[in-house]
Design an enzyme around this catalytic site. Structure first.
Site, PDB file in Angstrom:
ATOM      1  N   GLY A  64      48.758   5.089  28.081  1.00 65.02           N
ATOM      2  CA  GLY A  64      49.094   5.690  29.366  1.00 65.02           C
ATOM      3  C   GLY A  64      49.289   4.701  30.490  1.00 65.02           C
ATOM      4  O   GLY A  64      49.687   3.565  30.284  1.00 65.02           O
ATOM      5  N   SER A  65      48.991   5.164  31.682  1.00 64.52           N
ATOM      6  CA  SER A  65      49.304   4.470  32.926  1.00 64.52           C
ATOM      7  C   SER A  65      48.628   3.105  33.026  1.00 64.52           C
ATOM      8  O   SER A  65      47.554   2.865  32.466  1.00 64.52           O
ATOM      9  CB  SER A  65      48.851   5.342  34.084  1.00 64.52           C
ATOM     10  OG  SER A  65      48.679   4.581  35.248  1.00 64.52           O
ATOM     11  N   SER A  66      49.251   2.228  33.812  1.00 65.33           N
ATOM     12  CA  SER A  66      48.656   0.911  34.077  1.00 65.33           C
ATOM     13  C   SER A  66      47.505   1.009  35.082  1.00 65.33           C
ATOM     14  O   SER A  66      46.899   0.008  35.414  1.00 65.33           O
ATOM     15  CB  SER A  66      49.721  -0.062  34.569  1.00 65.33           C
ATOM     16  OG  SER A  66      50.370   0.439  35.708  1.00 65.33           O
ATOM     17  N   GLY A  67      47.194   2.224  35.526  1.00 62.15           N
ATOM     18  CA  GLY A  67      45.979   2.433  36.306  1.00 62.15           C
ATOM     19  C   GLY A  67      44.727   2.477  35.429  1.00 62.15           C
ATOM     20  O   GLY A  67      43.654   2.843  35.892  1.00 62.15           O
ATOM     21  N   TRP A  68      44.850   2.102  34.150  1.00 68.12           N
ATOM     22  CA  TRP A  68      43.724   2.167  33.198  1.00 68.12           C
ATOM     23  C   TRP A  68      42.511   1.398  33.717  1.00 68.12           C
ATOM     24  O   TRP A  68      41.411   1.923  33.820  1.00 68.12           O
ATOM     25  CB  TRP A  68      44.164   1.571  31.848  1.00 68.12           C
ATOM     26  CG  TRP A  68      43.503   2.179  30.663  1.00 68.12           C
ATOM     27  CD1 TRP A  68      43.982   3.221  29.919  1.00 68.12           C
ATOM     28  CD2 TRP A  68      42.247   1.800  30.067  1.00 68.12           C
ATOM     29  NE1 TRP A  68      43.109   3.503  28.914  1.00 68.12           N
ATOM     30  CE2 TRP A  68      42.036   2.656  28.970  1.00 68.12           C
ATOM     31  CE3 TRP A  68      41.281   0.839  30.349  1.00 68.12           C
ATOM     32  CZ2 TRP A  68      40.912   2.584  28.153  1.00 68.12           C
ATOM     33  CZ3 TRP A  68      40.156   0.753  29.544  1.00 68.12           C
ATOM     34  CH2 TRP A  68      39.978   1.611  28.461  1.00 68.12           C
TER      35      TRP A  68
END
Lengths: 138, 418
Positions: A64-68
């Site tokens: 998923g997102s690079s906000g991991w």
């Protein structure tokens, strides 16, 4: 009581132990967890609604997102992070996420931790040595 | 740099990059002069942190350098752009943003621009002037942008996070690992396509289906007979990076590292051959729409990833002369710079006269904001349909842009797979 040893490679050093929480689904950070409680919120995830707070999280890897990393970083600051992380697939999301979570983390195992460890087992992790000791639940 | 001779922030940044690089198993760092990341503190948790811990230096130290100690933030060394935020200051009322949060945002923008970071405030920097070239080493966040610049432009970036992007901005360095290396960029899965891909929605369905199967591996698409445009590839990548973790793909005959199937795979053999036909397209559509059942639509959201000016033009052609239903709402999101162009072209007026809003800087998933009382949304983005039910606990219909505009005008969902 059966004890099993796994050997892998250090991702983040340090020692921790706790109850295992095992999933074969990859985990999303941003949009996948609630950092305030450490709860998985992705509706299609097999652990949806469960919290990894204080658990030894055993999972294939990140998606998923690079906000991991920032979500797991927030989970550390709210006291909701996992005690340790054991995973198979190295990616930048999980490497950075593990580093900023600052919980011991190990990858590159001699045996697949998803095969060996079950939810509820007691797991001791030595991140620096890359050694994981699994005590099977009775 | 690591020893602190260049200041405490550089030392902290290098410490983080070294810990991160060692975690990856990287042998060294590589220079980068193109970084996209997030510094602002507009989401609720970060707003609280900034308020309690002493402002933006504290936020940068903690969330961009992983430093417990607050260090003064230096100017950036690398060309750096800011990604999307949690609010749109011009639509604070619609988004339900408190005035003090807008004030905090303005102070944050002042901080960020003084660092030398470009206030693009978008998930699509490649729409507003940051268009890396083939082979350029970058350090970008934002999954939909990462997959776009790796695949469509041939630039080289890993999926960076907030902390590593911050450290790269001020040092001009990133771990030399993953997509920076030739060997890592070859295809793994062959995907044969034998159903027509007509519109942007079709490309989203394809991306969602592929991401679900290949996860974070590298699909190579064959059978694409008509070259897709920017909007289609933008949606395809956003979809593939939300259902899986795809950070790179090849389309044979279209993308720059795939003139032939052989070039796309290099020394590798495909680990799997996949087939995308009419049945797979139907299955993807059903999966995305599985959480939606009420046909009364309270909210239509367009612009995920942020709309290009071409997409705003298309939405206006569908909307002009019609009115958004009294019990529904239409919000369209685009980069700040493109909103200026839309103002100039008269598109903002068309959208507002219909009863909708053209917003920038954020989206509903980032801001966690929807029109008051929203239970059911309709979106033309697979990515947004994937995230909104998880993040906001609402239902989300996915369909074409035309179906979404119809839903805004009638207040009802009447979409379906053709």
């Amino acid at each position: 009581m059966t004890t099993i040893m796994l050997r892998g490679r250090k991702v983040v050093g340090g020692k921790a132990e706790g109850e295992a929480m095992v999933t074969r689904d990859r985990i999303s950070g941003w949009g996948g967890i609630d950092a305030r409680t450490g709860t998985i919120i992705e509706t299609r995830h097999e652990l949806c609604g469960q919290s990894f707070k204080g658990k030894v999280l055993v999972f294939p890897g990140a998606k998923g997102s690079s906000g991991w990393s920032s979500q797991f970083h927030l989970a550390r600051l709210t006291g909701s992070a996992p005690a340790a992380m054991l995973f198979n697939e190295m990616t930048t999301k999980i490497a950075l996420g593990a580093v900023v979570t600052r919980a011991p983390a190990v990858t590159g195992f001699d045996r697949d931790p998803l095969e060996v460890i079950e939810t509820g087992d007691w797991v001791r992790v030595d991140g620096d040595q890359g050694i994981v000791e699994v005590t099977k639940k009775a | 740099m690591l020893e602190g001779r260049e200041g405490p922030a550089i030392a902290r940044a290098m410490d983080l990059l070294v810990r991160y690089g060692e975690a990856l198993g990287a042998e060294r760092l590589v220079d980068t002069n193109n970084v996209c990341g997030t510094i602002g503190a507009t989401t609720p948790l970060l707003r609280d942190f900034a308020a309690k811990r002493g402002g933006f230096d504290a936020v940068f130290s903690e969330f961009n350098l992983d430093s417990d100690e607050v260090v003064p933030t230096p100017k950036v060394r690398a060309y750096s752009c800011h990604l999307q935020l949690g609010i749109d200051p011009l639509h604070a009322e619609q988004l339900g943003t408190a005035p003090e949060v807008v004030t905090l945002l303005r102070r944050g923008e002042d901080f960020v621009s003084k660092m030398g970071v470009q206030l693009m405030n978008t998930c699509t920097p490649y729409l507003v002037g940051n268009i890396p070239v083939k082979g350029e080493h970058c350090a970008w966040m934002e999954s939909s942008a990462i997959i776009y610049i790796n695949s469509v432009l041939g630039a080289r970036t890993n999926a960076e996070g907030r902390e590593s992007a911050g450290a790269s901005m001020i040092t001009g360095k990133t771990p030399y690992w993953g997509y920076h290396l030739d060997d890592y960029r070859y295809g793994t899965h062959l995907v044969e396509i034998d159903t027509p891909l007509e519109d942007i929605a079709d490309w989203g369905l394809l991306g969602y289906w592929i991401g679900d199967i290949v996860q974070d591996r590298i699909p190579v698409l064959t059978g694409v007979t008509r070259a897709p445009n920017l909007g289609k590839l933008k949606h395809f990548g956003a979809a593939a990076s939300s259902s899986g973790g795809v950070e790179m793909y090849h389309i044979v005959g279209v993308t720059p590292e795939a003139r032939t199937v052989e070039e796309a795979f290099g020394p590798r053999k495909p680990v799997e051959r996949l087939h995308f036909g009419a049945a797979e397209r139907r299955a993807a559509y059903a999966t995305i729409n599985a959480m939606a059942h009420d046909t009364k639509v309270d909210y239509v959201m367009l612009g995920c990833p942020h709309y290009s000016i071409e997409q705003i033009w298309e939405a206006c052609r569908l909307l002009e002369g019609r009115k958004v239903h009294a019990e529904s709402n239409l919000w369209i999101f685009t980069p700040r710079a493109i909103r200026h162009l839309a103002d100039q072209n008269g598109y903002t007026r068309i959208i507002e006269e219909a009863g909708g809003f053209l917003m920038s800087d954020t989206c509903s998933a980032m801001s966690r904001a929807t029109p008051k009382g929203t239970r059911v949304a309709a979106v033309d983005s697979v990515k947004q349909a994937h995230y909104l039910p998880s993040i906001l606990g609402i239902q989300a219909w996915f369909g074409t842009t035309a179906e979404c505009i119809d839903a805004a005008v009638t207040g009802r969902w009447s979409g379906g797979l053709r």
